[in-house]
Design a protein around this motif. Structure first.
Motif, short mmCIF file in Angstrom:
data_model
loop_
_atom_site.label_atom_id
_atom_site.label_comp_id
_atom_site.label_asym_id
_atom_site.label_seq_id
_atom_site.Cartn_x
_atom_site.Cartn_y
_atom_site.Cartn_z
N SER A 17 0.82 -1.20 0.00
CA SER A 17 0.00 0.00 0.00
C SER A 17 0.86 1.26 0.00
CB SER A 17 -0.91 -0.02 1.23
OG SER A 17 -1.68 1.16 1.28
N THR A 82 -8.39 -6.30 0.81
CA THR A 82 -8.75 -4.98 0.29
C THR A 82 -8.38 -3.88 1.29
OG1 THR A 82 -10.63 -6.01 -0.82
CG2 THR A 82 -10.63 -3.62 -0.71
N PHE A 86 -5.72 -0.79 0.87
CA PHE A 86 -6.19 0.59 0.69
C PHE A 86 -6.10 1.46 1.94
CE2 PHE A 86 -8.15 -1.42 -3.00
CZ PHE A 86 -7.83 -0.50 -3.97
N SER A 89 -2.36 3.60 2.80
CA SER A 89 -2.12 4.75 1.93
C SER A 89 -3.20 5.81 2.13
CB SER A 89 -2.06 4.31 0.47
OG SER A 89 -3.27 3.72 0.07
N SER A 90 -4.45 5.37 2.40
CA SER A 90 -5.53 6.33 2.59
C SER A 90 -5.31 7.14 3.86
CB SER A 90 -6.88 5.62 2.66
OG SER A 90 -7.17 5.02 1.42
N VAL B 60 1.46 11.31 -2.98
CA VAL B 60 1.32 10.41 -1.84
C VAL B 60 1.18 8.98 -2.37
CG1 VAL B 60 -0.16 9.82 0.12
CG2 VAL B 60 0.19 12.21 -0.50
N PRO B 61 1.83 7.98 -1.72
CA PRO B 61 1.69 6.60 -2.19
C PRO B 61 0.24 6.12 -2.14
CG PRO B 61 3.30 6.75 -0.40
CD PRO B 61 2.71 8.10 -0.57
N GLY B 62 -0.04 5.09 -2.90
CA GLY B 62 -1.39 4.52 -2.90
C GLY B 62 -2.04 4.69 -4.25
N ALA B 63 -3.19 4.03 -4.43
CA ALA B 63 -3.91 4.17 -5.69
C ALA B 63 -4.34 5.63 -5.84
CB ALA B 63 -5.11 3.24 -5.72
N THR B 66 -8.18 6.36 -5.08
CA THR B 66 -8.62 6.35 -3.68
C THR B 66 -8.06 7.56 -2.95
OG1 THR B 66 -6.81 4.82 -3.18
CG2 THR B 66 -8.98 3.87 -3.51
N ASN B 67 -6.83 7.94 -3.30
CA ASN B 67 -6.28 9.14 -2.67
C ASN B 67 -7.09 10.39 -3.04
OD1 ASN B 67 -4.30 7.72 -1.41
ND2 ASN B 67 -2.64 8.37 -2.75
N VAL B 70 -10.14 10.42 -0.94
CA VAL B 70 -9.84 10.86 0.42
C VAL B 70 -9.72 12.38 0.45
CG1 VAL B 70 -8.06 10.85 2.22
CG2 VAL B 70 -8.77 8.71 1.16
N LEU B 86 -14.61 7.11 0.36
CA LEU B 86 -13.84 5.88 0.12
C LEU B 86 -14.73 4.65 0.11
CD1 LEU B 86 -10.91 5.40 -0.43
CD2 LEU B 86 -10.51 5.08 2.01
N MET B 90 -15.67 2.16 -3.13
CA MET B 90 -15.31 0.75 -3.15
C MET B 90 -16.51 -0.19 -3.14
SD MET B 90 -12.05 0.92 -3.23
CE MET B 90 -11.34 -0.63 -2.72
N PHE B 94 -16.05 -3.75 -5.17
CA PHE B 94 -15.73 -4.89 -4.31
C PHE B 94 -16.57 -6.10 -4.69
CE2 PHE B 94 -16.31 -7.49 -0.49
CZ PHE B 94 -14.99 -7.71 -0.11
#
Lengths: 184, 186
Positions: A17, A82, A86, A89-90, B60-63, B66-67, B70, B86, B90, B94
């Motif tokens: 992540s 999941t 997620f 990083s969030s 910032v790291p992460g998808a 999703t960032n 946020v 978020l 999802m 999902f």
């Protein structure tokens, strides 16, 4: 180390992540290495298949983690995997965003915002290129994307679903008429 | 015309917007859709606010998506807003990915379905193109901004240089160039 499958899933996904710098594509290689070569949760072929499924279904590409969790440990595995991919990083993004917002209104904040704008635009163009290159997109994909972009610019009230349907119809029509031009 | 962020937007509104974005997010064109729904249609945030959020989300790291969620959620309603965005994003993916996975043998044997999804994905990229165009037009207000945009695109899109070192150079440069002349920071 492998007694608790949920813990193992979380321990594999959570570090990834925070390693996803520049987005999810940067972690697919290490994710494959961990889940295929080290843990033997799935074969290389299954990983590729899961990748294709995630591309086909809606959602971020990182939903690959959901499917790995599902394959390894069912619904709960999917959920754990999941969240592990997620959440870290969030949370980091949340902290950065809140720090960023606290300084809203200051002169330097405006400068940073103005400075980041062109960077974001450049990244968006690069992203379009990257998506198409990853997917080995054909000319039809480019054409549809550009037409959709132009329509949106001219008629901003068009509902995006109508545009998605348009793209689907064009591709289906071309496929039905027997051309092999798609290959998104 | 811009609403004061957070003054009127309810959590369930945030949830449902992102739920629909998540449901329609095929092939990576999601950021363009978020921009359309949040800035263009609802005017919850300004273009500049959104673009800087997108840039932050990529640093910032992460998808990235999703960032961005946020960022938008937090901007509108703080922590609860970020959670609503978020979870909303999802929810459909999902379940959908797992259902698709369970039916994959049947789905992959129907090439027409694949063509339909490819078409949807290509359109989604069109949404991103539109957002990039909005950003480009704003950047074109100043020659230096435009140059920074081109440099970012060339380094990452064409030369495939790693994103972090590139941004570590270009972001501070761009910010310095955008610094108000003669302004003293408060």
């Amino acid at each position: 180390m492998r007694e608790n499958i949920y813990l193992s899933l979380a321990l594999v996904m959570a570090p990834l992540s925070l390693a996803a710098i520049g987005g999810a594509p940067s972690i697919f290689a290490p994710m494959q290495h961990e889940t295929v070569d080290i843990y033997h949760w799935l074969t290389a072929r299954e990983f590729v298949e899961i990748f294709a499924v995630a591309k086909f279904a809606p959602g971020p590409g990182a939903m690959v983690s959901t499917l790995i969790g599902y394959k390894v440990a069912g619904w709960l595995g999917a959920l754990v995997s999941t969240l592990a991919l997620f959440l870290p990083s969030s949370l980091l993004c949340l902290a950065v965003t809140q720090a960023w917002n606290r300084h809203r209104g200051k002169l330097w904040h405006k400068a940073v915002e103005d400075g980041l704008g062109p960077i974001a635009a450049g990244l968006m163009f690069a992203g379009v290129l990257a998506i198409f290159r990853l997917a080995e997109a054909g000319p039809l994909s480019w054409l549809v994307a550009i037409v959709v972009g132009v329509i949106l610019s001219l008629r901003s009230k068009v509902h995006p679903f109508a545009l998605l349907a348009l793209g689907a119809a064009v591709f289906a029509g071309v496929w039905l008429s027997g051309f092999q031009a798609t290959g998104f | 015309m811009m609403k004061q962020p957070g003054s009127e937007v309810r959590l369930d509104q945030i949830y449902w917007v992102f739920c629909s974005i998540g449901a329609a997010s095929f092939g990576g064109g999601i950021t363009g859709w978020i921009h359309r729904e949040i800035v263009h249609k609802r005017a919850w945030l300004s273009d500049d606010d959104m673009l800087s959020g997108i840039a932050l989300s990529q640093i910032v790291p992460g998808a990235n998506v999703t960032n961005t969620c946020v960022y938008v959620g937090n901007r509108l309603r703080g922590l609860p807003g970020a959670v609503a965005a978020l979870v909303g994003l999802m929810t459909v993916p999902f379940w959908a990915t797992i259902v698709v996975y369970s039916l994959w043998d049947q789905i992959s044997s129907v090439p027409l379905l694949q063509a339909v999804v490819d078409g949807v994905a290509a359109s989604a990229v069109g949404l991103n193109l539109r957002l990039a165009y909005v950003g480009a037009r704003r950047s074109a207000r100043r020659l230096t901004s435009f140059a920074i945009m081109l440099a970012t695109f060339t380094a990452i899109g064409l030369l495939h240089w790693p994103i972090l070192p590139v941004l570590f150079v270009l972001a501070p440069l761009s910010i310095a160039l955008a610094w108000p002349r003669g302004g003293v920071d408060a």
